[in-house]
Structures are given as C-alpha cells and as structure tokens.
Write an enzyme that holds these catalytic residues in place. Structure first.
Site, short mmCIF file in Angstrom:
data_model
loop_
_atom_site.label_atom_id
_atom_site.label_comp_id
_atom_site.label_asym_id
_atom_site.label_seq_id
_atom_site.Cartn_x
_atom_site.Cartn_y
_atom_site.Cartn_z
N ALA A 14 0.85 -1.21 0.00
CA ALA A 14 0.00 0.00 0.00
C ALA A 14 0.87 1.25 0.00
O ALA A 14 0.59 2.22 0.68
CB ALA A 14 -0.93 -0.01 1.20
N HIS A 179 12.77 -4.28 -18.42
CA HIS A 179 12.53 -2.96 -17.84
C HIS A 179 13.84 -2.49 -17.20
O HIS A 179 14.03 -2.55 -15.99
CB HIS A 179 11.43 -3.07 -16.78
N1 LIG Z 1 7.51 -2.09 -12.95
C1 LIG Z 1 7.57 -0.77 -12.97
O1 LIG Z 1 7.53 -0.15 -14.03
C2 LIG Z 1 7.67 -0.02 -11.69
C3 LIG Z 1 8.07 -0.67 -10.57
N2 LIG Z 1 8.13 -0.01 -9.36
C4 LIG Z 1 8.53 -0.79 -8.21
O2 LIG Z 1 7.39 -1.06 -7.41
C5 LIG Z 1 7.78 -1.23 -6.05
C6 LIG Z 1 6.91 -0.35 -5.16
O3 LIG Z 1 7.15 1.02 -5.44
P1 LIG Z 1 6.45 2.14 -4.53
O4 LIG Z 1 5.03 1.85 -4.34
O5 LIG Z 1 6.85 3.44 -5.08
O6 LIG Z 1 7.22 1.90 -3.14
P2 LIG Z 1 6.71 2.28 -1.67
O7 LIG Z 1 7.89 2.19 -0.78
O8 LIG Z 1 5.94 3.54 -1.71
O9 LIG Z 1 5.68 1.10 -1.31
C7 LIG Z 1 6.06 -0.22 -1.14
C8 LIG Z 1 5.17 -0.82 -0.07
O10 LIG Z 1 5.46 -2.22 0.02
C9 LIG Z 1 5.27 -2.56 1.39
N3 LIG Z 1 5.89 -3.84 1.69
C10 LIG Z 1 7.20 -4.12 1.85
N4 LIG Z 1 7.35 -5.41 2.17
C11 LIG Z 1 6.12 -5.96 2.17
C12 LIG Z 1 5.64 -7.27 2.42
N5 LIG Z 1 6.44 -8.28 2.73
N6 LIG Z 1 4.31 -7.48 2.35
C13 LIG Z 1 3.45 -6.46 2.07
N7 LIG Z 1 3.87 -5.20 1.83
C14 LIG Z 1 5.19 -4.96 1.89
C15 LIG Z 1 5.88 -1.39 2.14
O11 LIG Z 1 5.47 -1.36 3.50
C16 LIG Z 1 5.39 -0.22 1.32
O12 LIG Z 1 4.19 0.31 1.83
C17 LIG Z 1 9.28 -0.91 -6.01
O13 LIG Z 1 10.02 -2.10 -6.06
C18 LIG Z 1 9.50 -0.10 -7.27
O14 LIG Z 1 10.82 -0.16 -7.75
C19 LIG Z 1 7.78 1.30 -9.25
C20 LIG Z 1 7.37 2.01 -10.36
C21 LIG Z 1 7.33 1.41 -11.68
O1 LIG Z 2 12.79 3.69 -11.88
C1 LIG Z 2 12.34 3.02 -10.95
O2 LIG Z 2 13.03 2.56 -10.02
C2 LIG Z 2 10.87 2.75 -10.92
C3 LIG Z 2 10.51 2.26 -12.25
O3 LIG Z 2 10.72 1.12 -12.58
C4 LIG Z 2 10.14 3.25 -13.27
O4 LIG Z 2 9.69 4.36 -12.93
O5 LIG Z 2 10.30 2.92 -14.44
#
Ligand SMILES: NC(=O)C1=CN([C@@H]2O[C@H](COP(=O)(O)OP(=O)(O)OC[C@H]3O[C@@H](n4cnc5c(N)ncnc54)[C@H](O)[C@@H]3O)[C@@H](O)[C@H]2O)C=CC1
Ligand SMILES: O=C([O-])CC(=O)C(=O)O
EC number: 1.1.1.37
Length: 323
Positions: A14, A179
C-alpha cells in the site's frame, strides 16, 4: 435470492504505486479493492481515505485496508507492488535480493487464498520478480505477467509528443524487452497517426528520445530524491487490470512468459500480448530487423543472468524458491 460477488482486485503493497492504483481502480469503477501491507494502519488509513472520497467521485466500490491475507480471498486479479523502491544512484538490479524475498513471501500467501487469480507484478527488478512470482505461485504462465512495457512505451510516447508538438493522443510508441537499461524502443513500430516517427524526425533526435526513455525511471528517481515514479506506473498497471477484468483483448506490451517466441525460452520479458480475462492470451511475434533481434536477445540475456543471480542468492535464504 442470488447474492452477486463483486469483482475484487487485491493490491499487495500500500505504498505509492499500490495506493495510487487503488484510487484509479475504484474511481474507474472497475472493482472492489483490497489493499494489503505489512505496515499496520497504513493500508487501513488509505482505504478509509479513499472510501471517504466515494461520494465526491460518485462510486460505491468497497476499498478495504488490511494486514491479513484472508481478506484477499477469491481475488480476480492480484497486483504485487510490495517491495523497496530505488534511491538516486541505484539501479533496479540493486533491489534484487531484498525484493526477491518479499515477492516470494507475498506470492505464496496470495495463492493460498486466490489459487485461480491473474497476477500482475510491479515490483523491481520487474522481469526477474515476475519470473520468481510465477515460480512461487504455481499458476499457469499465462496468468502471471509483469507491468513495464506500457509504462516505457507511454514515456516514449510522451517524449515523441513533446518533441514534435503533436498531440499525445495521436502518438503510438512501442518498447519491448526488459525494464532496464537494455529495454528495446522500436522507432519502426512507433507512429503519429500511422506515420512512422522515422518519417517525422531525424536519427539523432530519435536516439535522444530513446535514451531519455531508457533513463525514464532514473530521471524521476533523481528528481524526487526519495522514492520513484508512481502516477504513470499506476496508470499502466490499471490498464492491465482493466483489460483482464473487462476481457478487452487489448494488444499491450507486458512481461510475459516466452516458450520459444522471439527465439527465447523460459523467461519473462516485455513483448506485445493480447490481454483478456484469462491473462496473456497470445504473444504477438513482430518481425524484427537483425539489430532489433540482437537488442532483444541482449536484453533477455541480462534478465536470465539476474534470474540465475536471484536463485543463487535465495539458495542461502531460509525460504528457498518452491519448484
Ligand atoms: N515495474 C515498474 O515499471 C515499476 C516498478 N516499481 C517498483 O514497485 C515497487 C513499489 O514502489 P512504490 O510503491 O513506489 O514503493 P513504496 O515504498 O511507496 O511502497 C512499497 C510498499 O510495500 C510494502 N511492503 C514491503 N514489504 C512488504 C511485504 N512483505 N508485504 C506487504 N507489503 C510490503 C511497504 O510497507 C510499502 O508500503 C518498487 O520495487 C518499485 O521499484 C515502481 C514504479 C514502476
Ligand atoms: O525507476 C524506478 O526505479 C521505478 C521504475 O521502474 C520506473 O519508474 O520505471
């Protein structure tokens, strides 16, 4: 009287991406949402906040915040955003070990309660996390996919529109591959109202836009200082959720399991797919030039290396990958 079960999407994590995605899904009236996190209070607080916006946004979707996987039971779609985002100076690969453990743990718990779900992985490094989630889930490969290609293509689309001064609505851009730095933007398959961008811009300009697209995530990480992009990522994930829930047969680039397509075996990587209610219903095989194919193969090799690295790292973990 028959009791109708509303469509349910569970979002694990979340944080920034997860809570923004919850908002998009509810406000588009696509499904009820369960938002789960390890942090106590955070998912409950976000869910209550989103519930309190319902009258203004004019929908009646239930948004539940929880720390308990039992509340995710019978989810039609589960989106995994749990994990750590990178900080300035880090690559997505630097998140490999910590996020692999998180993704394996949450995936195993998800499938106990939703054994037939379609799973969309967002956590980075994306292609590897999608592979690990698939392995740990025991789900058919078509029911597991990763979100990245829509985001990378949307960034390329945005930069093409900004450069040309033409409407974003008329621009279609295609980015395949992993990615990461080795993603494969395809100018030949990127158009403005059917006109290839190679007809509209010179090669150095296109190269500059490609470079900015490859660096798109890092550019935002550097600007934000803490955390990474989440508005466009949540929009991209929402498009996938919508395509599955509404059985839309959308042709979208997603990280899908390949079994010989593009000459690649047993890997998740970004390719154009038909998305419908059963997940990835078809992988579309574009004809590629030698240079494009070579770039895709290099991208796939980097994903394969990372999968091997993750598996080696996890062999020493107390909870190894289930086969
Ligand atoms: N595939 C893509 O294009 C993208 C990937 N991401 C990735 O998505 C992930 C999340 O990004 P954000 O939401 O910005 O990070 P964030 O830090 O805002 O949220 C991550 C959440 O995961 C929760 N969390 C951690 N361990 C957990 C567990 N074992 N069980 C349940 N919840 C848990 C945390 O408490 C936190 O609330 C990151 O790894 C980021 O690099 C982010 C943007 C784009
Ligand atoms: O750059 C990052 O770490 C998060 C992500 O994957 C994106 O925004 O493309």
């Amino acid at each position: 009287m028959t009791v109708c079960r509303p469509t349910r999407v569970s979002i694990i994590g979340a944080g920034n991406v997860g809570s923004t995605l919850a908002q998009r899904i509810a406000e588009k009236n696509l499904a009820d949402v369960v938002l789960l996190d390890v942090l106590e209070g955070r998912p409950q607080g976000i869910a209550l906040d989103l519930m309190e916006a319902r009258g203004i946004e004019q929908h009646d979707r239930e948004i539940v915040g929880t720390n308990n996987y039992a509340d995710t039971v019978n989810s039609d779609v589960v989106v995994i955003t749990a994990g750590i985002p990178r900080k300035p100076g880090m690559s997505r690969e630097d998140l490999l070990k910590i996020n692999a453990k998180i993704v394996l743990d949450v995936t195993r718990q998800v499938v106990i309660y939703s054994p037939g779900t379609v799973m969309i992985v967002v956590t980075n490094p994306l292609d590897v996390m999608t592979y690990l989630a698939w392995q740990a889930s025991g789900l058919p490969p078509a029911q597991v996919m990763g979100m990245a290609g829509i985001l990378d293509s949307a960034r390329f689309q945005t930069f093409i529109a900004m450069e040309s001064g033409l409407s974003t609505a008329d621009v279609k851009a295609t980015v395949l591959g992993s990615h990461g730095d080795l993603m494969v933007p395809l100018p030949r398959y990127s158009t403005v109202n059917g006109v290839p961008i190679t007809e509209l811009m010179d090669a150095p300009t296109i190269d500059r836009l490609i470079e900015r697209t490859r660096n798109g995530g890092a550019e935002i990480v550097e600007l934000m200082k803490t955390g990474s992009a989440y508005f466009a990522p949540a929009s991209a994930a929402c498009l996938m959720v919508e395509a599955v829930l509404l059985n839309q047969s959308r042709l979208l680039p997603v990280a899908a399991h390949l079994q010989g397509e593009y000459g690649l075996e047993d890997i998740f990587i970004g390719v154009p797919c038909r998305l419908g209610c059963t997940g990835v219903e078809e992988v579309l095989q574009l004809s590629l030039t030698d240079a494009e194919r070579t770039a895709l193969q290099a991208s796939a090799r980097s994903v394969r290396d990372s999968i091997n690295q993750a598996q080696t790292l996890l062999e020493t973990s107390p909870s190894p990958i289930a086969s």
